[in-house]
Design an enzyme around this catalytic site. Sequence first.
Site, PDB file in Angstrom:
ATOM      1  N   TYR A  53       0.844  -1.202   0.000  1.00 41.71           N
ATOM      2  CA  TYR A  53       0.000   0.000   0.000  1.00 41.71           C
ATOM      3  C   TYR A  53       0.880   1.252   0.000  1.00 41.71           C
ATOM      4  CZ  TYR A  53      -3.607  -3.328   1.545  1.00 41.71           C
ATOM      5  OH  TYR A  53      -4.449  -4.401   1.666  1.00 41.71           O
ATOM      6  N   TYR A 214     -12.690  -7.672   3.680  1.00 40.32           N
ATOM      7  CA  TYR A 214     -12.259  -6.443   2.996  1.00 40.32           C
ATOM      8  C   TYR A 214     -13.333  -5.997   2.008  1.00 40.32           C
ATOM      9  CZ  TYR A 214     -10.136  -9.210  -0.958  1.00 40.32           C
ATOM     10  OH  TYR A 214      -9.893 -10.055  -2.014  1.00 40.32           O
ATOM     11  N   ASN A 271     -11.700  10.251   4.059  1.00 36.56           N
ATOM     12  CA  ASN A 271     -12.532  11.424   4.314  1.00 36.56           C
ATOM     13  C   ASN A 271     -12.878  11.488   5.807  1.00 36.56           C
ATOM     14  OD1 ASN A 271     -15.429  12.365   4.830  1.00 36.56           O
ATOM     15  ND2 ASN A 271     -14.990  13.272   2.829  1.00 36.56           N
TER      16      ASN A 271
HETATM   17  P1  A2P Z   1     -13.668   7.966   0.644  1.00 35.96           P
HETATM   18  O1  A2P Z   1     -12.233   7.594   0.918  1.00 35.96           O
HETATM   19  O2  A2P Z   1     -13.791   9.161  -0.221  1.00 35.96           O
HETATM   20  O3  A2P Z   1     -14.506   8.031   1.884  1.00 35.96           O
HETATM   21  P2  A2P Z   1     -14.299  -0.296   0.882  1.00 35.96           P
HETATM   22  O4  A2P Z   1     -14.022  -0.055   2.327  1.00 35.96           O
HETATM   23  O5  A2P Z   1     -15.412  -1.273   0.625  1.00 35.96           O
HETATM   24  O6  A2P Z   1     -13.060  -0.646   0.119  1.00 35.96           O
HETATM   25  O7  A2P Z   1     -14.844   1.060   0.254  1.00 35.96           O
HETATM   26  C1  A2P Z   1     -14.013   2.174   0.128  1.00 35.96           C
HETATM   27  C2  A2P Z   1     -14.703   3.239  -0.658  1.00 35.96           C
HETATM   28  O8  A2P Z   1     -15.910   3.655  -0.001  1.00 35.96           O
HETATM   29  C3  A2P Z   1     -13.849   4.476  -0.814  1.00 35.96           C
HETATM   30  O9  A2P Z   1     -14.054   4.950  -2.132  1.00 35.96           O
HETATM   31  C4  A2P Z   1     -14.423   5.463   0.195  1.00 35.96           C
HETATM   32  O10 A2P Z   1     -14.287   6.787  -0.271  1.00 35.96           O
HETATM   33  C5  A2P Z   1     -15.896   5.055   0.240  1.00 35.96           C
HETATM   34  N1  A2P Z   1     -16.509   5.239   1.556  1.00 35.96           N
HETATM   35  C6  A2P Z   1     -15.974   5.033   2.756  1.00 35.96           C
HETATM   36  N2  A2P Z   1     -16.862   5.244   3.727  1.00 35.96           N
HETATM   37  C7  A2P Z   1     -18.007   5.627   3.124  1.00 35.96           C
HETATM   38  C8  A2P Z   1     -19.310   6.005   3.609  1.00 35.96           C
HETATM   39  N3  A2P Z   1     -19.574   6.035   4.882  1.00 35.96           N
HETATM   40  N4  A2P Z   1     -20.236   6.354   2.678  1.00 35.96           N
HETATM   41  C9  A2P Z   1     -19.968   6.329   1.361  1.00 35.96           C
HETATM   42  N5  A2P Z   1     -18.770   5.983   0.848  1.00 35.96           N
HETATM   43  C10 A2P Z   1     -17.791   5.621   1.725  1.00 35.96           C
END
Ligand code: A2P
Length: 308
Positions: A53, A214, A271
């Site tokens: 990563y 994951y 975020n």
């Molecule tokens: P971001 O980094 O802009 O929050 P996963 O954990 O299944 O791999 O998903 C990761 C993705 O989901 C990232 O693109 C992340 O974007 C987004 N994400 C993370 N938390 C949320 C949330 N609470 N609502 C919507 N999207 C989310």
Amino acid sequence: MSLSQQSNASEKGGRIALPCVTESPLTPKGTCLESVKIAIDAGYRHIDGAFVYYNEHEVGQAIREKIAEGRIKREDIFYCGKLWNTCHPPELVRPTLEKTLKILQLDYVDLYIIELPMAFKPGEAIYPKDENGKFIYHETDLCATWEAMEACKDAGLAKSIGVSNFNRRQLEMILNKPGLKYKPVSNQVECHPYFTQPKLLEFCRQHDIVIVGYSPLGTSRDETWVNVSSPPLLKDPVLNAIGKKYNKTAAQVALRFSIQRGVVVIPKSFNPQRIRENFQIFDFSLTEKEMKEIEALNKNVRYVELLM
Ligand code: A2P
């Protein structure tokens, strides 16, 4: 509850067949550092990382800064590191983990896992390819790799050891290994309402192997490594309707569903608001009927196809 800090890998060269890391190619400098600090302040303690990563140096810095602030102690944090495909030969396992520890500037990882069951040719390229662009695989004995993982635990470099992306057959190979010293404590695999993995979950339950899920939110839908022909999980009407009832988002419902069925989740977010949102899942619970409704969403489709 955990925080995954994945970014994609690059192919730079370096010592012990792994590139030197000073910056992640895809995470703007400092993003991971800030995200981990926000996450620790929000209450996260499990951090899912990996050499590939390319941001372990920032994760380590965040942990060390929070320890220095007196916010946490080292033993409060559960850090998971991963052995990459080019490092499966047993003699490479310990030096690879030592390199990760040096990057993190920590004395041990809480969990060290074999990231994928197949091996690539050892060397400087993270994704070794031949002149036709095909991956160059490497024949190794997963059981021998596992014995080297056991030695890392005995040396105190990893508190526990596990695997990732292993199917039942591969797990059985380790479990049935003559002279097995330690069983894998966990198997990290894709797991969410559209890919619920009921058979693997049951098998792992029977063997006391924790499933770490994951992509619990359905991934970032990055076309370079995700099959985006599957519908976006967080737009699902059932997840959204259930969320409405509890004043929660579809993301919170998806995470709650997983932890309620005993699956550890490692949502990824850079975020701050969503990092905090993803932790607010301990103040409600889903009814048996809602759990069944969500289980019925299973489509047996992977977002992360791992075509290699
Ligand atoms: P971001 O980094 O802009 O929050 P996963 O954990 O299944 O791999 O998903 C990761 C993705 O989901 C990232 O693109 C992340 O974007 C987004 N994400 C993370 N938390 C949320 C949330 N609470 N609502 C919507 N999207 C989310």
